[in-house]
Design a protein around this motif. Structure first.
Motif, PDB file in Angstrom:
ATOM      1  N   GLU A  45       0.838  -1.206   0.000  1.00  0.00           N
ATOM      2  CA  GLU A  45       0.000   0.000   0.000  1.00  0.00           C
ATOM      3  C   GLU A  45       0.869   1.251   0.000  1.00  0.00           C
ATOM      4  O   GLU A  45       2.002   1.237   0.490  1.00  0.00           O
ATOM      5  N   TYR A  46       0.307   2.315  -0.544  1.00  0.00           N
ATOM      6  CA  TYR A  46       0.932   3.644  -0.506  1.00  0.00           C
ATOM      7  C   TYR A  46       0.325   4.450   0.631  1.00  0.00           C
ATOM      8  O   TYR A  46      -0.907   4.448   0.820  1.00  0.00           O
ATOM      9  N   VAL A  47       1.154   5.146   1.403  1.00  0.00           N
ATOM     10  CA  VAL A  47       0.715   6.006   2.496  1.00  0.00           C
ATOM     11  C   VAL A  47       1.095   7.444   2.147  1.00  0.00           C
ATOM     12  O   VAL A  47       2.287   7.752   1.978  1.00  0.00           O
ATOM     13  N   THR A  57       5.701   3.881   0.330  1.00  0.00           N
ATOM     14  CA  THR A  57       5.053   2.665  -0.151  1.00  0.00           C
ATOM     15  C   THR A  57       5.726   1.492   0.536  1.00  0.00           C
ATOM     16  O   THR A  57       6.956   1.441   0.608  1.00  0.00           O
ATOM     17  N   ALA A  58       4.922   0.543   1.040  1.00  0.00           N
ATOM     18  CA  ALA A  58       5.525  -0.525   1.836  1.00  0.00           C
ATOM     19  C   ALA A  58       4.741  -1.822   1.744  1.00  0.00           C
ATOM     20  O   ALA A  58       3.566  -1.853   1.357  1.00  0.00           O
ATOM     21  N   LEU A  59       5.427  -2.882   2.144  1.00  0.00           N
ATOM     22  CA  LEU A  59       4.843  -4.215   2.309  1.00  0.00           C
ATOM     23  C   LEU A  59       4.296  -4.312   3.727  1.00  0.00           C
ATOM     24  O   LEU A  59       5.000  -4.027   4.699  1.00  0.00           O
ATOM     25  N   PHE A  60       3.028  -4.706   3.840  1.00  0.00           N
ATOM     26  CA  PHE A  60       2.365  -4.843   5.136  1.00  0.00           C
ATOM     27  C   PHE A  60       1.758  -6.235   5.269  1.00  0.00           C
ATOM     28  O   PHE A  60       1.466  -6.892   4.262  1.00  0.00           O
ATOM     29  N   ASN A  61       1.524  -6.662   6.491  1.00  0.00           N
ATOM     30  CA  ASN A  61       0.700  -7.842   6.706  1.00  0.00           C
ATOM     31  C   ASN A  61      -0.725  -7.523   6.272  1.00  0.00           C
ATOM     32  O   ASN A  61      -1.219  -6.406   6.476  1.00  0.00           O
ATOM     33  N   ALA A  62      -1.414  -8.508   5.705  1.00  0.00           N
ATOM     34  CA  ALA A  62      -2.768  -8.270   5.191  1.00  0.00           C
ATOM     35  C   ALA A  62      -3.706  -7.748   6.262  1.00  0.00           C
ATOM     36  O   ALA A  62      -4.559  -6.893   6.002  1.00  0.00           O
ATOM     37  N   LEU A  67      -2.191   0.089   8.701  1.00  0.00           N
ATOM     38  CA  LEU A  67      -0.854   0.254   8.108  1.00  0.00           C
ATOM     39  C   LEU A  67       0.143   0.778   9.131  1.00  0.00           C
ATOM     40  O   LEU A  67       0.871   1.741   8.891  1.00  0.00           O
ATOM     41  N   ARG A  68       0.194   0.101  10.263  1.00  0.00           N
ATOM     42  CA  ARG A  68       1.084   0.528  11.343  1.00  0.00           C
ATOM     43  C   ARG A  68       2.480  -0.073  11.244  1.00  0.00           C
ATOM     44  O   ARG A  68       3.428   0.492  11.791  1.00  0.00           O
ATOM     45  N   GLU A  69       2.607  -1.238  10.613  1.00  0.00           N
ATOM     46  CA  GLU A  69       3.876  -1.952  10.623  1.00  0.00           C
ATOM     47  C   GLU A  69       4.347  -2.248   9.200  1.00  0.00           C
ATOM     48  O   GLU A  69       3.808  -3.129   8.528  1.00  0.00           O
ATOM     49  N   ALA A  70       5.338  -1.506   8.729  1.00  0.00           N
ATOM     50  CA  ALA A  70       5.922  -1.725   7.413  1.00  0.00           C
ATOM     51  C   ALA A  70       7.043  -2.753   7.516  1.00  0.00           C
ATOM     52  O   ALA A  70       7.903  -2.651   8.400  1.00  0.00           O
ATOM     53  N   MET A 106      10.384   0.498  11.476  1.00  0.00           N
ATOM     54  CA  MET A 106      10.580   0.771  10.046  1.00  0.00           C
ATOM     55  C   MET A 106       9.554   1.751   9.517  1.00  0.00           C
ATOM     56  O   MET A 106       9.855   2.547   8.612  1.00  0.00           O
ATOM     57  N   THR A 107       8.337   1.720  10.045  1.00  0.00           N
ATOM     58  CA  THR A 107       7.347   2.735   9.669  1.00  0.00           C
ATOM     59  C   THR A 107       7.853   4.126  10.036  1.00  0.00           C
ATOM     60  O   THR A 107       7.768   5.070   9.235  1.00  0.00           O
ATOM     61  N   ARG A 108       8.398   4.255  11.238  1.00  0.00           N
ATOM     62  CA  ARG A 108       8.947   5.541  11.658  1.00  0.00           C
ATOM     63  C   ARG A 108      10.095   5.974  10.747  1.00  0.00           C
ATOM     64  O   ARG A 108      10.204   7.156  10.380  1.00  0.00           O
ATOM     65  N   ALA A 109      10.929   5.017  10.356  1.00  0.00           N
ATOM     66  CA  ALA A 109      12.046   5.338   9.469  1.00  0.00           C
ATOM     67  C   ALA A 109      11.543   5.839   8.118  1.00  0.00           C
ATOM     68  O   ALA A 109      12.078   6.820   7.568  1.00  0.00           O
ATOM     69  N   LEU A 110      10.525   5.201   7.559  1.00  0.00           N
ATOM     70  CA  LEU A 110       9.992   5.633   6.265  1.00  0.00           C
ATOM     71  C   LEU A 110       9.343   7.004   6.363  1.00  0.00           C
ATOM     72  O   LEU A 110       9.385   7.792   5.410  1.00  0.00           O
ATOM     73  N   GLN A 111       8.772   7.313   7.498  1.00  0.00           N
ATOM     74  CA  GLN A 111       8.141   8.621   7.687  1.00  0.00           C
ATOM     75  C   GLN A 111       9.157   9.750   7.801  1.00  0.00           C
ATOM     76  O   GLN A 111       8.870  10.888   7.394  1.00  0.00           O
ATOM     77  N   THR A 112      10.360   9.456   8.310  1.00  0.00           N
ATOM     78  CA  THR A 112      11.257  10.535   8.738  1.00  0.00           C
ATOM     79  C   THR A 112      12.660  10.518   8.146  1.00  0.00           C
ATOM     80  O   THR A 112      13.348  11.546   8.209  1.00  0.00           O
ATOM     81  N   CYS A 113      13.122   9.419   7.597  1.00  0.00           N
ATOM     82  CA  CYS A 113      14.533   9.325   7.177  1.00  0.00           C
ATOM     83  C   CYS A 113      14.720   9.673   5.708  1.00  0.00           C
ATOM     84  O   CYS A 113      13.930   9.274   4.848  1.00  0.00           O
ATOM     85  N   ARG A 114      15.802  10.386   5.437  1.00  0.00           N
ATOM     86  CA  ARG A 114      16.200  10.690   4.072  1.00  0.00           C
ATOM     87  C   ARG A 114      17.462   9.922   3.686  1.00  0.00           C
ATOM     88  O   ARG A 114      17.653   9.597   2.512  1.00  0.00           O
TER      89      ARG A 114
END
Length: 371
Positions: A45-47, A57-62, A67-70, A106-114
């Motif tokens: 899914e895309y967030v 965009t990340a792989l999540f459990n169904a 979409l809390r855990e990427a 990893m969700t936090r990393a995708l939200q904040t890391c460059r």
């Protein structure tokens, strides 16, 4: 020695690699994860960006409806992250109920890391105990990459620039952890052996990772590829693809740029491709995912009941056909003739042809826009 390494695998176990830009003929770094987990249904899914965070965009459990855990993904800044579980670096008594928080981190990393260095700073500042025991792999738009072997309180960093052949491989133990503990020793050797000829030729592509490594039944301990045992039932043991394999994903970044600050969301959407196969990797269909609102093909999205993705369910159904009816919970037997045959119509053989067309078409679309 081999007998000591052939053990019952844990519920969460993966094989992964970071490939430097110099080893991919397109000149782009790659982050690859072959996911093994008892949580068998996945989706992509895309967030959208929100509250000052990057879109990703990340792989999540169904079942992860919020979409809390990427479990692997890429963001608007060209940063990408994934993990493999580790089983030899936890050094405390933090209870199990407070562990397995890798997807949240990893969700936090995708939200904040460059950048890769941003990820190091995130780990430095993250609340302790972190609730993780994992090897985190990351890349960024400048071509940097690293594994961070991380437990609740500390980490050890392994930079891609220090890898003699420009490739880092990890499974389910950490290289700086307790010797002889963990899982995936044979799988790591499998991956290194399969990849070596491509590394030598500077020819490690996403297609090699998803179509060769994720679909090859080589066992380094026996020095044998069971894919050639075409009429046999083969024990599912210490191959990279296994009964609990649920996805193969290769994020191919951009040709490295001078500064990560130059990576705009539009640039990343054009240049990055998250090559994704859901379900049992030997029979999965690869789709090209871009980091934008319309960038995830419908077959990968959680549009079915319980968040299932259509292509994931299709691959799972075929997997159940591939594993012999006589299989038990502890001894899964692969009907190898369903995957490979002399007529070239086995599932692996069919999928490789279809996926090869996808790689050529989607790479061509991306490369046509390059300047």
């Amino acid at each position: 020695m081999l007998a000591a390494l052939v053990t019952v695998p844990p519920a969460s176990a993966c094989t992964s690699a970071i490939v430097g830009a110099s080893r991919n003929p397109s000149g782009r770094p790659i982050l690859w994860k072959h996911r093994d987990t008892s949580t068998i249904d996945n989706k992509v899914e895309y967030v959208a960006p929100k509250d000052g965070h990057f879109g990703y965009t990340a792989l999540f459990n169904a079942a992860d409806s919020k979409l809390r855990e990427a479990w692997m993904g890429m963001n608007d800044a060209g940063f990408a992250v994934m993990n493999t579980a580790s089983y030899n670096i936890k050094d405390d008594k933090v209870p199990a109920k407070k562990m397995d928080k890798e997807g949240i981190l990893m969700t936090r990393a995708l939200q904040t890391c460059r950048t890769v260095d941003d990820f190091a700073r995130l780990l430095d500042s993250y609340p302790r105990p972190m609730g993780v025991e994992a090897n985190f792999g990351v890349i960024d738009a400048t071509g940097n990459g690293a594994f961070f072997e991380t437990n609740n309180h500390s980490y050890r960093r392994y930079d891609l620039d220090d890898a003699p052949d420009g490739v880092l491989v990890r499974t389910n133990y950490s290289h700086h952890g307790r010797k002889g503990e963990g899982y995936g020793f044979v799988r790591e050797a499998d991956a290194e052996c399969i990849l070596q000829p491509y590394i030598d030729e500077r020819a490690v592509t996403p297609e090699v990772l998803t179509e060769v490594v994720s679909r090859t039944f080589y066992h380094d301990g026996r020095k044998h590829d069971s894919g050639y045992d075409r009429e046999d039932q083969v024990l599912d043991e210490d191959f990279i693809p296994r009964y609990k394999s649920t996805a193969t994903v290769a994020i191919e970044g951009c040709v490295p740029i001078a500064s990560a600050d130059e990576a705009t969301p539009e640039f990343v959407a054009d240049q990055y491709i998250m090559w994704t196969g859901l379900g049992y990797p030997p029979v999965s269909l690869i789709q090209a995912v871009r980091n934008r609102a319309d960038g995830v093909p419908e077959g990968l999205r959680g549009t079915l009941p319980d968040g299932h993705a259509p292509l994931g369910d299709e691959a799972k159904k075929i997997r159940d056909e591939v594993f012999a009816p006589a299989s038990s919970a502890k001894r899964k037997m692969i009907d190898m003739g369903k995957l490979f045959n002399n007529d070239g119509t086995g599932y692996v053989q069919q999928r490789r042809r279809v996926n090869g067309d996808t790689y050529r078409r989607e790479s061509g679309i991306r490369d046509k826009g390059c300047r």
